[in-house]
Write an enzyme that holds these catalytic residues in place. Structure first.
Site, PDB file in Angstrom:
ATOM      1  N   SER A  72       4.237  -4.862  -3.866  1.00 50.18           N
ATOM      2  CA  SER A  72       4.506  -3.872  -2.807  1.00 50.18           C
ATOM      3  C   SER A  72       4.781  -2.464  -3.319  1.00 50.18           C
ATOM      4  O   SER A  72       4.796  -1.522  -2.525  1.00 50.18           O
ATOM      5  CB  SER A  72       5.687  -4.325  -1.954  1.00 50.18           C
ATOM      6  OG  SER A  72       5.282  -5.342  -1.083  1.00 50.18           O
ATOM      7  N   LYS A 109       2.344   0.098  -2.396  1.00 49.40           N
ATOM      8  CA  LYS A 109       2.354   0.716  -1.055  1.00 49.40           C
ATOM      9  C   LYS A 109       2.683   2.209  -1.126  1.00 49.40           C
ATOM     10  O   LYS A 109       2.195   3.007  -0.325  1.00 49.40           O
ATOM     11  CB  LYS A 109       3.370  -0.003  -0.156  1.00 49.40           C
ATOM     12  CG  LYS A 109       3.019  -1.456   0.156  1.00 49.40           C
ATOM     13  CD  LYS A 109       4.192  -2.173   0.798  1.00 49.40           C
ATOM     14  CE  LYS A 109       3.867  -3.619   1.161  1.00 49.40           C
ATOM     15  NZ  LYS A 109       5.051  -4.360   1.666  1.00 49.40           N
ATOM     16  N   TYR A 121      -6.027  -4.693   0.331  1.00 51.89           N
ATOM     17  CA  TYR A 121      -4.556  -4.773   0.251  1.00 51.89           C
ATOM     18  C   TYR A 121      -4.141  -5.828  -0.779  1.00 51.89           C
ATOM     19  O   TYR A 121      -3.257  -5.582  -1.604  1.00 51.89           O
ATOM     20  CB  TYR A 121      -3.992  -5.091   1.644  1.00 51.89           C
ATOM     21  CG  TYR A 121      -2.516  -5.405   1.629  1.00 51.89           C
ATOM     22  CD1 TYR A 121      -1.564  -4.403   1.446  1.00 51.89           C
ATOM     23  CD2 TYR A 121      -2.061  -6.714   1.763  1.00 51.89           C
ATOM     24  CE1 TYR A 121      -0.205  -4.695   1.405  1.00 51.89           C
ATOM     25  CE2 TYR A 121      -0.710  -7.013   1.724  1.00 51.89           C
ATOM     26  CZ  TYR A 121       0.212  -6.009   1.548  1.00 51.89           C
ATOM     27  OH  TYR A 121       1.555  -6.298   1.502  1.00 51.89           O
ATOM     28  N   TYR A 154      13.319  -2.619   2.566  1.00 54.14           N
ATOM     29  CA  TYR A 154      13.200  -3.483   3.754  1.00 54.14           C
ATOM     30  C   TYR A 154      14.541  -3.721   4.454  1.00 54.14           C
ATOM     31  O   TYR A 154      15.258  -2.771   4.765  1.00 54.14           O
ATOM     32  CB  TYR A 154      12.543  -4.822   3.385  1.00 54.14           C
ATOM     33  CG  TYR A 154      11.333  -4.716   2.518  1.00 54.14           C
ATOM     34  CD1 TYR A 154      10.229  -3.987   2.924  1.00 54.14           C
ATOM     35  CD2 TYR A 154      11.271  -5.335   1.279  1.00 54.14           C
ATOM     36  CE1 TYR A 154       9.087  -3.900   2.133  1.00 54.14           C
ATOM     37  CE2 TYR A 154      10.145  -5.261   0.475  1.00 54.14           C
ATOM     38  CZ  TYR A 154       9.066  -4.533   0.914  1.00 54.14           C
ATOM     39  OH  TYR A 154       7.956  -4.448   0.131  1.00 54.14           O
ATOM     40  N   VAL A 197       7.384  -8.125  -5.092  1.00 54.53           N
ATOM     41  CA  VAL A 197       7.729  -9.521  -5.365  1.00 54.53           C
ATOM     42  C   VAL A 197       7.231  -9.985  -6.744  1.00 54.53           C
ATOM     43  O   VAL A 197       7.534 -11.096  -7.156  1.00 54.53           O
ATOM     44  CB  VAL A 197       7.213 -10.488  -4.264  1.00 54.53           C
ATOM     45  CG1 VAL A 197       7.964 -10.294  -2.972  1.00 54.53           C
ATOM     46  CG2 VAL A 197       5.713 -10.363  -4.071  1.00 54.53           C
TER      47      VAL A 197
HETATM   48  O1  DON Z   1       2.004  -8.849   1.189  1.00 61.29           O
HETATM   49  C1  DON Z   1       2.435  -9.601   0.319  1.00 61.29           C
HETATM   50  O2  DON Z   1       2.855 -10.673   0.623  1.00 61.29           O
HETATM   51  C2  DON Z   1       2.502  -9.214  -1.147  1.00 61.29           C
HETATM   52  N1  DON Z   1       1.252  -9.094  -1.722  1.00 61.29           N
HETATM   53  C3  DON Z   1       3.367  -8.034  -1.399  1.00 61.29           C
HETATM   54  C4  DON Z   1       4.761  -8.295  -0.927  1.00 61.29           C
HETATM   55  C5  DON Z   1       5.846  -7.637  -1.692  1.00 61.29           C
HETATM   56  O3  DON Z   1       5.734  -7.300  -2.844  1.00 61.29           O
HETATM   57  C6  DON Z   1       7.133  -7.526  -0.977  1.00 61.29           C
HETATM   58  N2  DON Z   1       8.113  -6.791  -1.741  1.00 61.29           N
HETATM   59  N3  DON Z   1       9.162  -7.054  -2.207  1.00 61.29           N
END
Ligand code: DON
Length: 333
Positions: free
Chosen positions: A84, A87, A209, A261, A279
């Site tokens: 993320s 982003k 994405y 978040y 993540v």
């Molecule tokens: O959209 C997703 O599930 C992941 N590729 C990215 C999520 C993410 O890194 C959330 N952050 N802490």
């Protein structure tokens, strides 16, 4: 352990002053690394199965100041997926390419107080709530123009190259794993398509994405990106412009208000450093005017943030008055 090092006062640009600051920073980060390396709380992200295969013990802390001094402790060269944190960079690309007004029509800037993958839209304005949660990030990725996924991925890689001086590689196994398990993101994207928030083709946008999340970076890379944003868009190493100051300002703003978040309010209150987590285990922090700080450690808490990383940032902010609104915040300009 001996007493904590005394922080140097506001420093200038002489060689000795810079050396003093770098040695101090090295000492601080090394102490934090040894303090938290034994912390094994948290769990690897396993909703993307490939992320559950990484070594859980690696730990890195890196920093770069806005005058280009770099400090790295631990596994700063170890590559992990940016997830993320991408982003932030892609939001910058969308702002540059489309302008603020056009982006704001699709994606607002209001924190949701909800998890990163919440199925939540801004119904009043028919847009995604903010660019840091998945809904907003997918809407931002939809704005990346190009002819097919490869071409659009090229535009994303161009942006990364501007920050890092190289095009990051993609972790194909993670990309495949994200595609295979990304139904919640598909649901969010198709909901936005049905509301006219996305233009589509939606499967291409989702693939892009998933690809941007699967790009491989190091903690040292994240510190560099943080330092460039902190330096209002100019590369501290070269002085070259990477992004416009207005874009850097917008990135810092959404990082502070939405980057963490459902923990964003608590983070702003206690840490007060614009930040974005992923993540994959990374956290990128931006100290406006001062530098970038990054941590990597893949065991996550219930919000999806690195446990060791959150501890490092909390302690750094508390011990060295790094909260944005702290009157004693050092190196502010
Ligand atoms: O959209 C997703 O599930 C992941 N590729 C990215 C999520 C993410 O890194 C959330 N952050 N802490």
């Amino acid at each position: 352990m001996s007493a904590d090092p005394v922080r140097p006062g506001p420093v200038g640009d002489s060689h000795d002053e810079r050396t003093e600051r770098r040695l101090w920073l090295e000492d601080v980060l090394a102490r934090l690394h040894s303090r938290y390396v034994g912390l094994t709380d948290g769990a690897l992200a396993d909703y993307i199965p490939e992320l559950a295969t990484v070594d859980p013990d690696r730990f890195a802390i890196a920093a770069m100041t806005t005058d280009g001094e770099r400090v790295e402790v631990g596994a700063c060269d170890h590559r992990f997926t940016i997830q993320s944190i991408s982003k932030l960079l892609v939001y910058g690309l969308a702002l540059e390419a489309n302008g603020r007004e056009a982006v704001l029509e699709r994606v607002g800037v209001a924190p949701t107080g909800e998890r990163f993958n919440a199925i939540v839209l801004d119904d009043a304005d028919n847009r995604a709530p903010n660019p840091m949660v998945n809904a907003g990030a997918i809407a931002v990725t939809d704005l990346v123009a190009g002819d097919g996924v490869d071409d659009r991925l090229g535009a994303v890689l161009d942006v990364f190259e501007r920050y890092l001086g190289r095009r990051p590689e993609i972790d194909e196994a993670v990309w495949t794993s994200e595609r295979a398990t990304g139904d919640r993101n598909r649901a969010i994207a198709y909901l936005m398509l049905s509301r006219g928030i996305l233009d589509g083709p939606v499967d291409d946008t989702l693939d892009l994405y998933f690809a941007q999340c699967s790009l491989l970076v190091t903690a040292a890379d994240l510190a560099t990106i943080g330092a460039i944003i902190a330096n209002h868009g100019a590369d501290p190493r070269t002085g070259g412009r990477v992004i416009e100051p207005t874009v850097a300002r917008d990135l810092m703003t959404v990082a502070l208000t939405c980057g963490m978040y459902d923990y964003a309010g608590e983070w702003a209150y206690t840490v007060g450093i614009p930040a974005k987590s992923g993540v994959g285990g990374g956290i990128l922090g931006v100290l406006p005017g001062a530098g970038g700080i990054a941590t990597f450690s893949p065991r996550l808490d219930e919000h999806g943030h690195s446990v060791r990383g959150v501890n490092v940032f909390e302690e750094l902010s508390r011990d060295f008055d790094l909260h944005l609104f702290d009157p004693d915040r050092p190196w502010y300009r």
